[in-house]
Scaffold this motif. Sequence first.
Motif, PDB file in Angstrom:
ATOM      1  N   VAL A  76       0.831  -1.197   0.000  1.00 54.56           N
ATOM      2  CA  VAL A  76       0.000   0.000   0.000  1.00 54.56           C
ATOM      3  C   VAL A  76       0.867   1.250   0.000  1.00 54.56           C
ATOM      4  CG1 VAL A  76      -1.655   1.352   1.343  1.00 54.56           C
ATOM      5  CG2 VAL A  76      -1.981  -1.101   1.085  1.00 54.56           C
ATOM      6  N   ASN A  77       1.943   1.220   0.761  1.00 59.55           N
ATOM      7  CA  ASN A  77       2.761   2.413   0.948  1.00 59.55           C
ATOM      8  C   ASN A  77       3.846   2.612  -0.099  1.00 59.55           C
ATOM      9  OD1 ASN A  77       1.715   3.484   3.567  1.00 59.55           O
ATOM     10  ND2 ASN A  77       2.247   1.436   4.244  1.00 59.55           N
ATOM     11  N   THR A  78       4.048   1.637  -0.957  1.00 57.19           N
ATOM     12  CA  THR A  78       5.155   1.747  -1.917  1.00 57.19           C
ATOM     13  C   THR A  78       4.685   1.822  -3.361  1.00 57.19           C
ATOM     14  OG1 THR A  78       5.375  -0.665  -2.005  1.00 57.19           O
ATOM     15  CG2 THR A  78       6.742   0.504  -0.387  1.00 57.19           C
ATOM     16  N   THR A  79       3.372   1.829  -3.581  1.00 61.04           N
ATOM     17  CA  THR A  79       2.856   1.955  -4.943  1.00 61.04           C
ATOM     18  C   THR A  79       1.857   3.100  -5.003  1.00 61.04           C
ATOM     19  OG1 THR A  79       1.047   0.394  -4.542  1.00 61.04           O
ATOM     20  CG2 THR A  79       3.116  -0.530  -5.369  1.00 61.04           C
ATOM     21  N   ASP A  80       1.668   3.624  -6.210  1.00 59.63           N
ATOM     22  CA  ASP A  80       0.707   4.714  -6.403  1.00 59.63           C
ATOM     23  C   ASP A  80      -0.698   4.142  -6.517  1.00 59.63           C
ATOM     24  OD1 ASP A  80       2.652   6.631  -6.322  1.00 59.63           O
ATOM     25  OD2 ASP A  80       2.957   6.670  -8.492  1.00 59.63           O
ATOM     26  N   SER A  81      -1.189   3.581  -5.384  1.00 63.36           N
ATOM     27  CA  SER A  81      -2.501   2.928  -5.398  1.00 63.36           C
ATOM     28  C   SER A  81      -3.625   3.850  -4.938  1.00 63.36           C
ATOM     29  CB  SER A  81      -2.480   1.680  -4.504  1.00 63.36           C
ATOM     30  OG  SER A  81      -2.121   2.039  -3.181  1.00 63.36           O
ATOM     31  N   ALA A  82      -3.283   4.917  -4.219  1.00 67.32           N
ATOM     32  CA  ALA A  82      -4.317   5.830  -3.716  1.00 67.32           C
ATOM     33  C   ALA A  82      -4.879   6.674  -4.856  1.00 67.32           C
ATOM     34  CB  ALA A  82      -3.739   6.728  -2.633  1.00 67.32           C
ATOM     35  N   VAL A  83      -6.175   7.001  -4.729  1.00 62.93           N
ATOM     36  CA  VAL A  83      -6.865   7.734  -5.793  1.00 62.93           C
ATOM     37  C   VAL A  83      -7.611   8.922  -5.206  1.00 62.93           C
ATOM     38  CG1 VAL A  83      -8.657   7.617  -7.567  1.00 62.93           C
ATOM     39  CG2 VAL A  83      -7.119   5.688  -7.252  1.00 62.93           C
ATOM     40  N   ARG A  84      -7.501  10.052  -5.878  1.00 64.10           N
ATOM     41  CA  ARG A  84      -8.280  11.237  -5.494  1.00 64.10           C
ATOM     42  C   ARG A  84      -9.111  11.663  -6.703  1.00 64.10           C
ATOM     43  NH1 ARG A  84      -4.463  14.450  -4.833  1.00 64.10           N
ATOM     44  NH2 ARG A  84      -4.093  14.083  -2.616  1.00 64.10           N
ATOM     45  N   LEU A  85     -10.435  11.753  -6.493  1.00 66.00           N
ATOM     46  CA  LEU A  85     -11.336  12.200  -7.550  1.00 66.00           C
ATOM     47  C   LEU A  85     -11.854  13.593  -7.214  1.00 66.00           C
ATOM     48  CD1 LEU A  85     -13.530   8.998  -8.159  1.00 66.00           C
ATOM     49  CD2 LEU A  85     -11.376   9.632  -9.261  1.00 66.00           C
ATOM     50  N   THR A  86     -11.802  14.482  -8.184  1.00 67.62           N
ATOM     51  CA  THR A  86     -12.334  15.834  -8.004  1.00 67.62           C
ATOM     52  C   THR A  86     -13.396  16.087  -9.062  1.00 67.62           C
ATOM     53  OG1 THR A  86     -10.185  16.615  -7.190  1.00 67.62           O
ATOM     54  CG2 THR A  86     -11.779  18.286  -7.885  1.00 67.62           C
ATOM     55  N   HIS A  87     -14.625  16.355  -8.600  1.00 69.39           N
ATOM     56  CA  HIS A  87     -15.699  16.699  -9.523  1.00 69.39           C
ATOM     57  C   HIS A  87     -15.653  18.209  -9.711  1.00 69.39           C
ATOM     58  CE1 HIS A  87     -20.062  17.319 -10.697  1.00 69.39           C
ATOM     59  NE2 HIS A  87     -19.625  16.444 -11.584  1.00 69.39           N
ATOM     60  N   VAL A  88     -15.130  18.639 -10.836  1.00 69.64           N
ATOM     61  CA  VAL A  88     -14.826  20.053 -11.064  1.00 69.64           C
ATOM     62  C   VAL A  88     -16.053  20.956 -10.934  1.00 69.64           C
ATOM     63  CG1 VAL A  88     -13.881  21.722 -12.704  1.00 69.64           C
ATOM     64  CG2 VAL A  88     -12.823  19.450 -12.472  1.00 69.64           C
ATOM     65  N   PRO A  89     -17.230  20.620 -11.504  1.00 71.36           N
ATOM     66  CA  PRO A  89     -18.377  21.543 -11.416  1.00 71.36           C
ATOM     67  C   PRO A  89     -18.836  21.835  -9.995  1.00 71.36           C
ATOM     68  CG  PRO A  89     -18.730  19.910 -13.132  1.00 71.36           C
ATOM     69  CD  PRO A  89     -17.524  19.465 -12.370  1.00 71.36           C
ATOM     70  N   THR A  90     -18.758  20.829  -9.099  1.00 68.28           N
ATOM     71  CA  THR A  90     -19.249  21.018  -7.724  1.00 68.28           C
ATOM     72  C   THR A  90     -18.129  21.232  -6.719  1.00 68.28           C
ATOM     73  OG1 THR A  90     -19.239  18.622  -7.308  1.00 68.28           O
ATOM     74  CG2 THR A  90     -21.288  19.607  -8.160  1.00 68.28           C
ATOM     75  N   GLY A  91     -16.898  20.872  -7.094  1.00 72.78           N
ATOM     76  CA  GLY A  91     -15.784  20.984  -6.163  1.00 72.78           C
ATOM     77  C   GLY A  91     -15.706  19.853  -5.159  1.00 72.78           C
ATOM     78  N   VAL A  92     -16.525  18.818  -5.317  1.00 74.80           N
ATOM     79  CA  VAL A  92     -16.510  17.670  -4.404  1.00 74.80           C
ATOM     80  C   VAL A  92     -15.236  16.870  -4.637  1.00 74.80           C
ATOM     81  CG1 VAL A  92     -17.644  15.515  -3.765  1.00 74.80           C
ATOM     82  CG2 VAL A  92     -19.021  17.546  -4.268  1.00 74.80           C
ATOM     83  N   VAL A  93     -14.515  16.567  -3.543  1.00 73.65           N
ATOM     84  CA  VAL A  93     -13.269  15.804  -3.621  1.00 73.65           C
ATOM     85  C   VAL A  93     -13.386  14.561  -2.756  1.00 73.65           C
ATOM     86  CG1 VAL A  93     -10.772  15.835  -3.228  1.00 73.65           C
ATOM     87  CG2 VAL A  93     -11.940  17.931  -3.949  1.00 73.65           C
ATOM     88  N   VAL A  94     -13.000  13.410  -3.314  1.00 73.63           N
ATOM     89  CA  VAL A  94     -13.034  12.141  -2.588  1.00 73.63           C
ATOM     90  C   VAL A  94     -11.696  11.443  -2.775  1.00 73.63           C
ATOM     91  CG1 VAL A  94     -14.119   9.885  -2.372  1.00 73.63           C
ATOM     92  CG2 VAL A  94     -15.518  11.878  -2.914  1.00 73.63           C
ATOM     93  N   CYS A 136      -9.483   7.794  -1.735  1.00 81.31           N
ATOM     94  CA  CYS A 136      -9.505   6.432  -1.197  1.00 81.31           C
ATOM     95  C   CYS A 136      -8.108   5.842  -1.327  1.00 81.31           C
ATOM     96  CB  CYS A 136     -10.512   5.556  -1.936  1.00 81.31           C
ATOM     97  SG  CYS A 136     -12.193   5.717  -1.313  1.00 81.31           S
ATOM     98  N   GLN A 137      -7.646   5.199  -0.244  1.00 83.59           N
ATOM     99  CA  GLN A 137      -6.312   4.627  -0.282  1.00 83.59           C
ATOM    100  C   GLN A 137      -6.226   3.305   0.474  1.00 83.59           C
ATOM    101  OE1 GLN A 137      -3.809   7.547   1.697  1.00 83.59           O
ATOM    102  NE2 GLN A 137      -4.288   6.690   3.709  1.00 83.59           N
ATOM    103  N   ASP A 138      -7.357   2.732   0.859  1.00 88.22           N
ATOM    104  CA  ASP A 138      -7.340   1.558   1.724  1.00 88.22           C
ATOM    105  C   ASP A 138      -7.039   0.256   0.989  1.00 88.22           C
ATOM    106  OD1 ASP A 138      -8.310   2.996   4.184  1.00 88.22           O
ATOM    107  OD2 ASP A 138      -9.948   3.408   2.811  1.00 88.22           O
ATOM    108  N   GLU A 139      -7.354   0.196  -0.299  1.00 88.30           N
ATOM    109  CA  GLU A 139      -7.111  -1.014  -1.063  1.00 88.30           C
ATOM    110  C   GLU A 139      -5.714  -0.987  -1.688  1.00 88.30           C
ATOM    111  OE1 GLU A 139      -9.074  -3.545  -1.227  1.00 88.30           O
ATOM    112  OE2 GLU A 139     -10.917  -2.701  -0.365  1.00 88.30           O
ATOM    113  N   LYS A 140      -5.160  -2.184  -1.938  1.00 84.29           N
ATOM    114  CA  LYS A 140      -3.863  -2.275  -2.603  1.00 84.29           C
ATOM    115  C   LYS A 140      -3.984  -1.948  -4.086  1.00 84.29           C
ATOM    116  CE  LYS A 140      -2.257  -5.862   0.598  1.00 84.29           C
ATOM    117  NZ  LYS A 140      -1.779  -7.255   0.731  1.00 84.29           N
ATOM    118  N   SER A 141      -5.183  -2.163  -4.618  1.00 83.98           N
ATOM    119  CA  SER A 141      -5.419  -1.951  -6.047  1.00 83.98           C
ATOM    120  C   SER A 141      -5.896  -0.530  -6.315  1.00 83.98           C
ATOM    121  CB  SER A 141      -6.454  -2.958  -6.555  1.00 83.98           C
ATOM    122  OG  SER A 141      -7.010  -2.550  -7.779  1.00 83.98           O
ATOM    123  N   GLN A 142      -5.248   0.131  -7.263  1.00 81.11           N
ATOM    124  CA  GLN A 142      -5.676   1.468  -7.672  1.00 81.11           C
ATOM    125  C   GLN A 142      -7.094   1.432  -8.227  1.00 81.11           C
ATOM    126  OE1 GLN A 142      -4.538   4.189 -11.365  1.00 81.11           O
ATOM    127  NE2 GLN A 142      -2.774   3.934 -10.011  1.00 81.11           N
TER     128      GLN A 142
END
Length: 355
Positions: A235-253, A255-261
């Motif tokens: 988990v800590n050595t690969t770029d598996s975490a994901v950040r999604l930004t919904h541009v029109p609303t500014g909502v940001v989410v 997730c980094q708990d899974e090993k799989s991106q």
Amino acid sequence: MFDRLQEIEDRFNMVAEDINKAEVIADQANWQKLMREHAQLTPIVEKYREYKAAVSAYEDSKEMLHESLDDEMRSLVKEELKESQENMETFGEELKILLLPKDPNDDKNVIVEIRGGAGGDEAALFASDLHRMYSRYAERNRWKVEVLSVNENDLGGVKEISFMITGQGAFSRLKYESGVHRVQRVPATESQGRIHTSTVTVAVLPEAEEVDVEINMADIRVDVFRAGGNGGQSVNTTDSAVRLTHVPTGVVVSCQDEKSQLKNKEKAMRILRARIFDLELEKQAKEQRDARRSQVGTGDRSEKIRTYNFPQSRVTDHRINKTIHRLDGFLDGDLEEITEVLITTDQTEKLKMQA
């Protein structure tokens, strides 16, 4: 009302016949749709039939009073007349509640988001307690719980956590939990035994399907990064975490708990869809502000809805002015005593609005 009830019973009988037909069963999508409709109509039809039976008993008893009866028999008939009249009134009121416009989201699964507020580490510890409380409540209702995203602190608390609760009617019972939860207790970090007050914010969002909310993927910015915190080497050595930004609303989410991106992206998308759907519901609610103000389950997250007082083993729900003195059981997921009053109060307010 009774014309509508008769139409509902006629529809119920038709659906009951259809779900047993071989050609309907062969079309599983249609069959499941009819089974859901059958389940929704069943409590209304059963209560309507009880009401009709009470009316019939009342009419029979009233007619018997015109006959020549001895005193003992007449007294018995009068008792039956009174009982059937009381049943008519009771069943009639219950039917009014069953016929109230149903929240279209009541049967949806929910995404619960809990965030520590004022109180630092103590708020994070209580956020963890609330996560356990809702998980135990889900177990009591045989619902499934799946953690989607969590940000822990070093003391075993959670700064924020998002989790899915899957089960029939989950939103209908949990939607009243949105708001600010206040805890009063001696923190584990307090050496002098002083009572502190901390707050935690809970948001209960109905799960949104793709048909509920339309999201243009071109409006979403996707960032990947290396996960931090607990989770093991991969988990800590690969770029598996994901950040999604919904541009029109500014909502940001994130997730980094899974090993799989890919899995992190799927979980983040579920949360993002629910948040955007919730924004749409909030917009609709503002357009109906007067109606919403009179209801219990407004979901206003700035509203202090409940206090958990540990020294007095007390839970107080401020919306309905109800206090119970069994904090341990409540935190173990036994929420029904307060949940039932919240539902009844909400129904009563809706009936007043229809009167």
